[in-house]
Scaffold this motif. Structure first.
Motif, PDB file in Angstrom:
ATOM      1  N   MET B 134       0.827  -1.197   0.000  1.00 14.40           N
ATOM      2  CA  MET B 134       0.000   0.000   0.000  1.00 14.40           C
ATOM      3  C   MET B 134       0.868   1.256   0.000  1.00 14.40           C
ATOM      4  SD  MET B 134      -2.867   0.977   2.830  1.00 14.40           S
ATOM      5  CE  MET B 134      -1.916   1.944   3.981  1.00 14.40           C
ATOM      6  N   LEU B 135       1.986   1.193   0.740  1.00 14.35           N
ATOM      7  CA  LEU B 135       2.871   2.357   0.824  1.00 14.35           C
ATOM      8  C   LEU B 135       3.963   2.298  -0.244  1.00 14.35           C
ATOM      9  CD1 LEU B 135       2.958   2.401   4.692  1.00 14.35           C
ATOM     10  CD2 LEU B 135       2.031   4.206   3.259  1.00 14.35           C
ATOM     11  N   ARG B 136       3.849   1.351  -1.141  1.00 17.02           N
ATOM     12  CA  ARG B 136       4.729   1.222  -2.309  1.00 17.02           C
ATOM     13  C   ARG B 136       6.202   1.030  -1.927  1.00 17.02           C
ATOM     14  NH1 ARG B 136       2.218   5.825  -3.739  1.00 17.02           N
ATOM     15  NH2 ARG B 136       4.180   6.858  -4.248  1.00 17.02           N
ATOM     16  N   ILE B 137       6.445   0.277  -0.862  1.00 17.61           N
ATOM     17  CA  ILE B 137       7.832  -0.116  -0.564  1.00 17.61           C
ATOM     18  C   ILE B 137       7.911  -1.632  -0.386  1.00 17.61           C
ATOM     19  CG2 ILE B 137       8.843   2.007   0.363  1.00 17.61           C
ATOM     20  CD1 ILE B 137       7.997   1.022   3.142  1.00 17.61           C
ATOM     21  N   ALA B 157       8.132   3.587   8.670  1.00 21.16           N
ATOM     22  CA  ALA B 157       7.649   3.978   9.999  1.00 21.16           C
ATOM     23  C   ALA B 157       6.130   4.057  10.018  1.00 21.16           C
ATOM     24  CB  ALA B 157       8.262   5.310  10.409  1.00 21.16           C
ATOM     25  N   ILE B 158       5.538   4.540   8.910  1.00 22.67           N
ATOM     26  CA  ILE B 158       4.069   4.615   8.852  1.00 22.67           C
ATOM     27  C   ILE B 158       3.480   3.205   8.828  1.00 22.67           C
ATOM     28  CG2 ILE B 158       2.118   5.346   7.420  1.00 22.67           C
ATOM     29  CD1 ILE B 158       3.868   7.726   6.529  1.00 22.67           C
ATOM     30  N   GLY B 188      -0.244  12.948   0.682  1.00 22.57           N
ATOM     31  CA  GLY B 188      -1.042  11.944  -0.035  1.00 22.57           C
ATOM     32  C   GLY B 188      -1.368  10.764   0.866  1.00 22.57           C
ATOM     33  N   VAL B 189      -0.363  10.309   1.631  1.00 16.33           N
ATOM     34  CA  VAL B 189      -0.581   9.182   2.545  1.00 16.33           C
ATOM     35  C   VAL B 189      -1.622   9.555   3.604  1.00 16.33           C
ATOM     36  CG1 VAL B 189       0.496   7.734   4.299  1.00 16.33           C
ATOM     37  CG2 VAL B 189       1.698   8.174   2.160  1.00 16.33           C
ATOM     38  N   VAL B 190      -1.503  10.804   4.121  1.00 18.46           N
ATOM     39  CA  VAL B 190      -2.457  11.252   5.135  1.00 18.46           C
ATOM     40  C   VAL B 190      -3.881  11.222   4.577  1.00 18.46           C
ATOM     41  CG1 VAL B 190      -3.201  13.237   6.513  1.00 18.46           C
ATOM     42  CG2 VAL B 190      -0.776  12.648   6.389  1.00 18.46           C
ATOM     43  N   GLU B 191      -4.029  11.674   3.321  1.00 22.47           N
ATOM     44  CA  GLU B 191      -5.354  11.655   2.693  1.00 22.47           C
ATOM     45  C   GLU B 191      -5.891  10.235   2.600  1.00 22.47           C
ATOM     46  OE1 GLU B 191      -4.465  13.699  -0.921  1.00 22.47           O
ATOM     47  OE2 GLU B 191      -4.887  15.676  -0.060  1.00 22.47           O
TER      48      GLU B 191
END
Lengths: 102, 230, 377
Positions: B134-137, B157-158, B188-191
């Motif tokens: 989801m976080l693209r890593i 970390a997120i 963008g992640v926060v959104e």
């Protein structure tokens, strides 16, 4: 992501292997026991028939060869405070005699 | 959640080293209600007490005076063990310097907060993979964290903050070390998280954050007090 | 229940992952600790095995031995005492023994020359212990030449060797005939080395030996119990010494572990702070340290014990042989009966695993109760 085993699985497997090898020593000792006890019997028989008094582990001096037969002072052959010559003196102490009879 | 605030602070004060010569009054007279599902930014210069307030909100510390209510439950007097349990399930933390544990892989770091819960391993691994994708890593999962770039480290970390699926995500100065492009990505992640229904509480003095459209509320702080907001 | 197990497994995962960060150092530590426990366990197994061997094998030795002392030294005893001894009530038999030492200068080895009472040796022949046969490469039909103390060369034909399984008690024994023995040493007629006495009732050994002391006032009386006791204490206290020495090494290691655990770097403290901030309890942090100490020391114990068993019972304690051998060139090649006692293994376990684990946990206590908000400050 990595799909190989977890570290804990590997470690637990290793510990189990270690435990098994420890148990294997018990198995090994039981398996050997009969033949080894037979050879001990033959040692005891020789001790009885020849009237032996000591283990022939340390042959370097008479008080190490026969700790049970050496006379009372033999650990200090040269001088009561002399250093021992023999490395095995680290294993064999001068015999300690209990009270004999009255 | 029916009208009453998700998290309420009443008459909060926090004093460090109380009664000693190096006593510090970090917070005084704080009253603050936070609603579920919103993005709140605590804004203020360094030393304004915003990080301290964040530790009280996130159950990392207890207030010296006042009352913290989480979903109607007073948690300010609870013993450490209960606070830990609440923290595990309700809050996810993204620290200022990310505070990833060096030497461990990204995946190991992400799964850390879930270890004390004892979830089944396949499930946790799947959750971790899902978050990293989801976080693209996702492709960095097995890399030691010290190999990551700043942006990747923040996303790791997120992901770690999200692994226990907490209702609230707390981020301390999230963009302090990020350039403009990465800051935009962070917003963008926060959104995305807000869209998933998470409550977000951030501290920042970065106008790029405070002025972002996704932010519902800004609380301005100075010298341990709330001085305004919008 | 499953949750608890799964949780501990996660903690082990973390422990291993964090130990793996300094793989070389931690493997080195593990190897050194294993070596230490290995030496300790080997000494313990060897000591216990030899003690048990001495206790069972020497239980067949003569019940009472009577020696003559002269000026504090063992002296020859006249055969004339035999008749008087046989008159003591309670004595079943009394027999003179002839034995002595011969130093083989060529081989730099000491032999024990004996006249056997259980067999007849033809004059001019000898039966030798198998360690001598091995050392001098002798077999039945060969001959050896011994230079007597009176500087006369004696030739002995080898009539046989003692069985190899008897090496632990008769490695250096040379059995010769009485005539040869007396001629070789110039041993005076009418004298023997000492007298072996057997009693009718084993319970009367103390009474009988008291009677012997009264009859032959300058004699020293050695009972079978004395022999057994001297071997018991011999291996007991020497092995005890080694255990104490090695316990010192273990203690040093424990101090090292303690110091390592107590002297947490700022890095490690921060790590504990992070763990607490992300939801770990104090007990989880301590559990990780428990696993760290426990896994290392338990692993070391399991490996070391297995190696020690192989070392002592399959390789004859080869690493200790130089210490046991000393200056001697003659050394028995013996295969020990595997004697293991649960108590002994438990002792090694408690001496090695428990202190190491405790030393890892205890100092972490203080770091583990660190406030979870420290990482935010």
């Amino acid at each position: 992501m990595r799909t190989s085993g977890r570290p804990s699985s590997k470690v637990i497997a290793l510990l189990v292997a270690g435990g098994v090898s420890c148990l294997a020593t018990l198995v090994d000792s039981t398996v050997r026991r009969d033949t080894d006890l037979a050879s001990r019997q033959s040692r005891a028989a020789l001790v009885a028939s020849l009237g032996l008094t000591d283990l022939s582990l340390f042959t370097e001096a008479r008080y190490t060869r026969h700790p049970a037969m050496a006379d009372l002072h033999s650990a200090f052959q040269d001088h009561p405070a002399a250093w021992d010559h023999f490395p095995t003196a680290a294993w064999v102490g001068p015999p300690q005699w209990g009270n004999q009879g009255e | 959640m029916t009208g009453s605030p998700f998290l309420a602070l009443q008459g909060i004060a926090k004093i460090y080293n109380e009664g000693r010569h190096n006593e510090v009054r970090a917070l005084a007279d704080i009253d603050l209600d936070l609603e579920a599902g919103k993005v709140t930014v605590l804004m203020g210069p360094s030393g304004s007490g915003k990080t301290t307030l964040l530790t009280l909100v996130g159950c990392l510390a207890r207030p010296s005076a006042g009352r913290v209510t989480l979903e109607g439950r007073d948690i300010s007097g609870m013993p450490e063990r209960f606070l830990t349990a609440i923290r595990q399930r309700t809050f996810g933390f993204v620290f200022q310097r990310f505070n990833l544990i060096p030497g461990l892989t990204v995946a190991d770091n992400v799964m850390l907060p879930a270890y004390p819960l004892g979830r089944p391993h396949p499930e946790l691994k799947a959750r971790c993979r899902e978050l990293l994708e989801m976080l693209r890593i996702g492709d960095r999962a097995d890399a030691p964290v010290q190999w990551l770039s700043g942006g990747e480290a923040q996303r790791a970390a997120i992901a770690r903050a999200l692994v226990n699926d907490p209702a609230v995500v707390i981020a301390d100065e999230p963009t302090a070390n990020l350039d403009t492009a990465l800051t935009a990505e962070f917003i963008g992640v926060v959104e995305m998280l807000k869209a998933q229904g998470k409550t977000l509480i951030l501290t920042s003095h970065d106008p790029r954050i405070c002025d972002a459209a996704v932010v519902d509320r800004v609380v301005e702080m100075r010298d341990g007090r709330i001085v305004g907001g919008r | 229940m499953n949750r608890t197990i799964e949780r501990q497994r996660y903690l082990i995962d973390f422990t291993i992952a964090s130990l793996a960060r300094r793989r070389g150092r931690n493997l080195g530590l593990f190897a050194v600790y294993t070596l230490l426990v290995f030496v300790l366990a080997s000494a313990s197994l060897l000591g216990y095995g030899l003690r048990k061997e001495a206790r069972t094998v020497l239980a067949a030795s003569p019940e009472i031995l009577v020696q003559h002392l002269l000026a504090g030294r063992h002296d020859l005893i006249p055969e004339s005492h035999l008749a008087a001894l046989r008159d003591i009530r309670g004595i079943a038999a009394a027999e003179g023994r002839l034995w002595g030492y011969y130093y083989d200068a060529g081989m730099r080895a000491n032999y024990t020359l004996m006249v056997p009472s259980d067999r007849t040796i033809e004059p001019g022949t000898a039966i030798i212990g198998s360690a001598i046969a091995r050392l001098r490469n002798l077999g039945e039909g060969d001959a050896v030449h011994f230079l007597s103390p009176k500087a006369k060369m004696f030739r002995f034909g080898i009539a046989g060797t003692l069985p190899s399984e008897s090496e632990l008690v008769a490695a250096d024994v040379v059995l010769v005939s009485e005539a040869d023995f007396r001629a070789f040493f110039g041993f005076p007629a009418g004298m023997v080395t000492d007298i072996a006495v057997s009693v009718r009732n084993p319970k009367e050994v103390a009474t009988v030996s008291a009677k012997i002391s009264r009859l032959i006032v300058d004699a020293r009386v050695v009972t079978r119990d004395d022999i057994l006791r001297s071997y018991e204490s011999l291996f007991d206290w020497r092995q005890g010494m080694i255990t104490v020495l090695l316990a010192g090494a273990v203690l040093a290691f424990v101090i090292l572990a303690w110091d390592k655990a107590a002297g947490l770097s700022a890095e490690e403290r921060r790590e504990i702070g992070i763990l607490k901030a992300i939801g770990w309890e104090t007990s989880d942090v301590i559990a990780v340290k428990f696993w760290e100490g426990g896994l290392v020391s338990l692993g070391a114990f399991l490996v070391a014990y297995t190696l020690a068993y192989l070392h002592v019972f399959h390789f004859g304690g080869a690493l200790f042989a130089p210490a046991l051998k000393g200056w001697a060139t003659l050394y028995p090649d013996f295969r020990m009966v595997p004697e293991i006692s649960g108590q002994q293994i438990a002792t090694i376990f408690f001496l090695t695993v428990v202190p190491y684990t405790l030393a890892t946990i205890v100092p972490v206590w203080r770091a583990a109760i660190i406030d979870p908000d420290t990482v935010m400050r």
